[in-house]
Design a protein around this motif. Structure first.
Motif, PDB file in Angstrom:
ATOM      1  N   LEU A 185       0.140  -8.224   3.823  1.00  0.00           N
ATOM      2  CA  LEU A 185      -0.377  -7.252   4.785  1.00  0.00           C
ATOM      3  C   LEU A 185       0.759  -6.501   5.484  1.00  0.00           C
ATOM      4  O   LEU A 185       0.656  -5.297   5.740  1.00  0.00           O
ATOM      5  CB  LEU A 185      -1.261  -7.951   5.812  1.00  0.00           C
ATOM      6  CG  LEU A 185      -2.536  -8.605   5.255  1.00  0.00           C
ATOM      7  CD1 LEU A 185      -3.329  -9.275   6.371  1.00  0.00           C
ATOM      8  CD2 LEU A 185      -3.407  -7.581   4.527  1.00  0.00           C
ATOM      9  N   ILE A 186       1.866  -7.195   5.770  1.00  0.00           N
ATOM     10  CA  ILE A 186       3.023  -6.523   6.373  1.00  0.00           C
ATOM     11  C   ILE A 186       3.643  -5.548   5.384  1.00  0.00           C
ATOM     12  O   ILE A 186       4.005  -4.417   5.732  1.00  0.00           O
ATOM     13  CB  ILE A 186       4.069  -7.559   6.829  1.00  0.00           C
ATOM     14  CG1 ILE A 186       3.530  -8.358   8.027  1.00  0.00           C
ATOM     15  CG2 ILE A 186       5.387  -6.877   7.213  1.00  0.00           C
ATOM     16  CD1 ILE A 186       4.437  -9.492   8.463  1.00  0.00           C
ATOM     17  N   GLN A 188       2.199  -3.947   3.070  1.00  0.00           N
ATOM     18  CA  GLN A 188       1.315  -2.802   2.879  1.00  0.00           C
ATOM     19  C   GLN A 188       0.782  -2.276   4.226  1.00  0.00           C
ATOM     20  O   GLN A 188      -0.306  -1.707   4.285  1.00  0.00           O
ATOM     21  CB  GLN A 188       0.143  -3.219   1.986  1.00  0.00           C
ATOM     22  CG  GLN A 188       0.539  -3.613   0.580  1.00  0.00           C
ATOM     23  CD  GLN A 188       0.982  -2.429  -0.251  1.00  0.00           C
ATOM     24  OE1 GLN A 188       0.289  -1.422  -0.342  1.00  0.00           O
ATOM     25  NE2 GLN A 188       2.162  -2.538  -0.855  1.00  0.00           N
ATOM     26  N   ARG A 189       1.559  -2.469   5.295  1.00  0.00           N
ATOM     27  CA  ARG A 189       1.072  -2.170   6.638  1.00  0.00           C
ATOM     28  C   ARG A 189       0.638  -0.722   6.835  1.00  0.00           C
ATOM     29  O   ARG A 189      -0.257  -0.446   7.628  1.00  0.00           O
ATOM     30  CB  ARG A 189       2.136  -2.539   7.684  1.00  0.00           C
ATOM     31  CG  ARG A 189       3.488  -1.877   7.469  1.00  0.00           C
ATOM     32  CD  ARG A 189       4.531  -2.487   8.404  1.00  0.00           C
ATOM     33  NE  ARG A 189       5.868  -1.967   8.165  1.00  0.00           N
ATOM     34  CZ  ARG A 189       6.688  -2.423   7.232  1.00  0.00           C
ATOM     35  NH1 ARG A 189       6.293  -3.420   6.451  1.00  0.00           N
ATOM     36  NH2 ARG A 189       7.897  -1.911   7.073  1.00  0.00           N
ATOM     37  N   GLU A 190       1.254   0.199   6.094  1.00  0.00           N
ATOM     38  CA  GLU A 190       0.879   1.603   6.262  1.00  0.00           C
ATOM     39  C   GLU A 190      -0.527   1.872   5.747  1.00  0.00           C
ATOM     40  O   GLU A 190      -1.202   2.792   6.215  1.00  0.00           O
ATOM     41  CB  GLU A 190       1.877   2.504   5.535  1.00  0.00           C
ATOM     42  CG  GLU A 190       3.282   2.470   6.140  1.00  0.00           C
ATOM     43  CD  GLU A 190       4.229   3.401   5.409  1.00  0.00           C
ATOM     44  OE1 GLU A 190       3.787   4.050   4.421  1.00  0.00           O
ATOM     45  OE2 GLU A 190       5.408   3.490   5.808  1.00  0.00           O
ATOM     46  N   VAL A 192      -2.834  -0.847   5.247  1.00  0.00           N
ATOM     47  CA  VAL A 192      -3.633  -2.053   5.357  1.00  0.00           C
ATOM     48  C   VAL A 192      -5.030  -1.772   5.916  1.00  0.00           C
ATOM     49  O   VAL A 192      -6.016  -2.372   5.474  1.00  0.00           O
ATOM     50  CB  VAL A 192      -2.894  -3.100   6.219  1.00  0.00           C
ATOM     51  CG1 VAL A 192      -2.782  -2.656   7.673  1.00  0.00           C
ATOM     52  CG2 VAL A 192      -3.604  -4.447   6.144  1.00  0.00           C
TER      53      VAL A 192
END
Length: 294
Positions: A185-186, A188-190, A192
Motif C-alpha cells: 500500500l505504501i 502504491q500510495r499514489e 491506493v
C-alpha cells in the motif's frame, strides 16, 4: 516495491510461513486423504474449479482493470493459507481435514496456479507485458515446498519443539502478512485510494463467496458439518502471501498484488464473522466440540 523487501523480505516471509505449515504436517496427514476421499475431493473441486469461475464472474461483473483482474484470478488460484487451521479449530471444524487439504492443495497448485493465471493473462490481453512461465512457477514451488518438507522433518525428529513453535509461527505469519500488505500500500500510495475503491468490493465479494461455497457445496453433497466447516475455511482463507510473492517476484507487477493485499486486510474479519454465523445459526452438531488438533 522496495527492492530489498521484494528480493529478500518476500522469500524469507514465505519461507517462514511455509516452514510453519510443515511443522503441523505429518505423513499421516496425506494418508488420511484416502480415509475421507469424499470430503477431500469435494473441497478440491470447489477450490480448483468453482472458485476461479466465481472469481472470473466477479471481475467481469465489476469490470476491473486488467492487472487487478489478473490479480484476483491469481488469488483464486492460490491454495489455502495456514490460518485456515486456526479458524477451523476455533469454530469447531475438522482440523485434521484442514491439514490434509492444505497439504494436497499446495501440491496441486503447482499445476493449477500457472494454468489459471495464464488463462487470465491471455483473456485480458496482458501477454506482452506480463508472463507466468511454468518453469518459474515450478522454481517458486520448490522454494515453497522446501521449507514445508524441512518443517515436516523437524516435526518428525523434534515433535515437542514443533508443538512449541506452532503458536509463535502462526503469530509471525499474521504479522508478516500485515507488513507485506502495508509495504504494498505504501509502494502504491499514489493510487491506493483508487485501487481500494476498484478492488475492495471484488475482494470482499470473493471472500464471502469462497467461505459460503466452501461450506454449502460440501454440505449439500452429504459431507458432515464439521468437515464442511473445515472446507469453508480452507477454501475461504487463501494464501495471500503466496499470491503477493508470485505477483511481485514472478510477474514483476505490484499492481497485480493489490487484490491479494486487500484480501489480506479483510479476510480475517470476514472469516471470524462467518465462523460466528456458522456456530450460532447454521451448524447443527455444535455439541461435539472442537475437532482435536492433528
Amino acid at each position: 516495491m522496495d527492492s530489498a523487501l521484494s528480493t529478500v523480505g518476500l522469500p524469507v516471509a514465505l519461507g517462514i510461513i511455509m516452514f510453519g505449515l510443515g511443522l503441523s504436517l505429518t505423513v499421516e496427514d496425506f494418508r488420511r486423504v484416502g480415509r475421507h476421499p469424499k470430503a477431500v475431493v469435494v473441497a478440491l473441486v470447489c477450490q480448483v474449479l468453482i472458485l476461479p469461475a466465481v472469481c472470473f464472474a466477479i471481475v467481469l461483473a465489476l469490470d476491473l482493470p486488467p492487472l487487478l483482474a489478473v490479480g484476483m484470478l491469481l488469488l483464486a488460484a492460490s491454495p489455502g493459507g495456514t490460518s485456515a487451521n486456526l479458524f477451523s479449530h476455533l469454530f469447531r471444524g475438522d482440523v485434521a481435514l484442514n491439514v490434509s487439504l492444505t497439504a494436497i492443495n499446495s501440491i496441486i497448485a503447482i499445476v493449477t496456479l500457472p494454468i489459471i493465471t495464464n488463462l487470465a493473462i491471455g483473456w485480458f490481453d496482458l501477454d506482452d507485458s506480463v508472463s507466468l512461465q511454468f518453469r518459474k512457477v515450478v522454481e517458486v514451488f520448490v522454494v515453497v515446498l522446501g521449507p514445508v518438507l524441512l518443517g515436516m522433518l523437524v516435526r518428525n525428529k523434534r515433535r515437542a519443539f514443533a508443538d512449541a513453535m506452532d503458536k509463535p509461527v502462526r503469530i509471525a505469519s499474521a504479522v508478516i502478512l500485515a507488513v507485506l500488505v502495508l509495504a504494498i500500500l505504501i509502494d502504491q500510495r499514489e493510487n491506493v485510494g483508487t485501487y481500494l475503491a476498484q478492488v475492495g468490493v471484488a475482494a470482499t465479494a470473493f471472500c464471502v463467496a469462497s467461505l459460503t461455497v466452501g461450506f454449502f457445496v460440501p454440505r449439500w453433497l452429504g459431507v458432515t458439518d464439521r468437515q464442511a466447516v473445515a472446507s469453508s475455511f480452507e477454501i475461504g482463507v487463501h494464501n495471500a502471501t503466496l499470491a503477493i510473492y508470485v505477483a511481485v517476484e514472478i510477474l514483476g507487477s505490484t499492481q497485480i498484488s493489490i487484490p491479494a493485499a486487500v484480501y489480506g486486510l479483510i479476510m480475517f474479519f470476514l472469516a471470524a464473522g462467518w465462523g460466528i454465523v456458522l456456530t450460532r445459526f447454521v451448524v447443527r452438531d455444535r455439541a461435539t466440540g472442537p475437532a482435536p488438533a492433528p
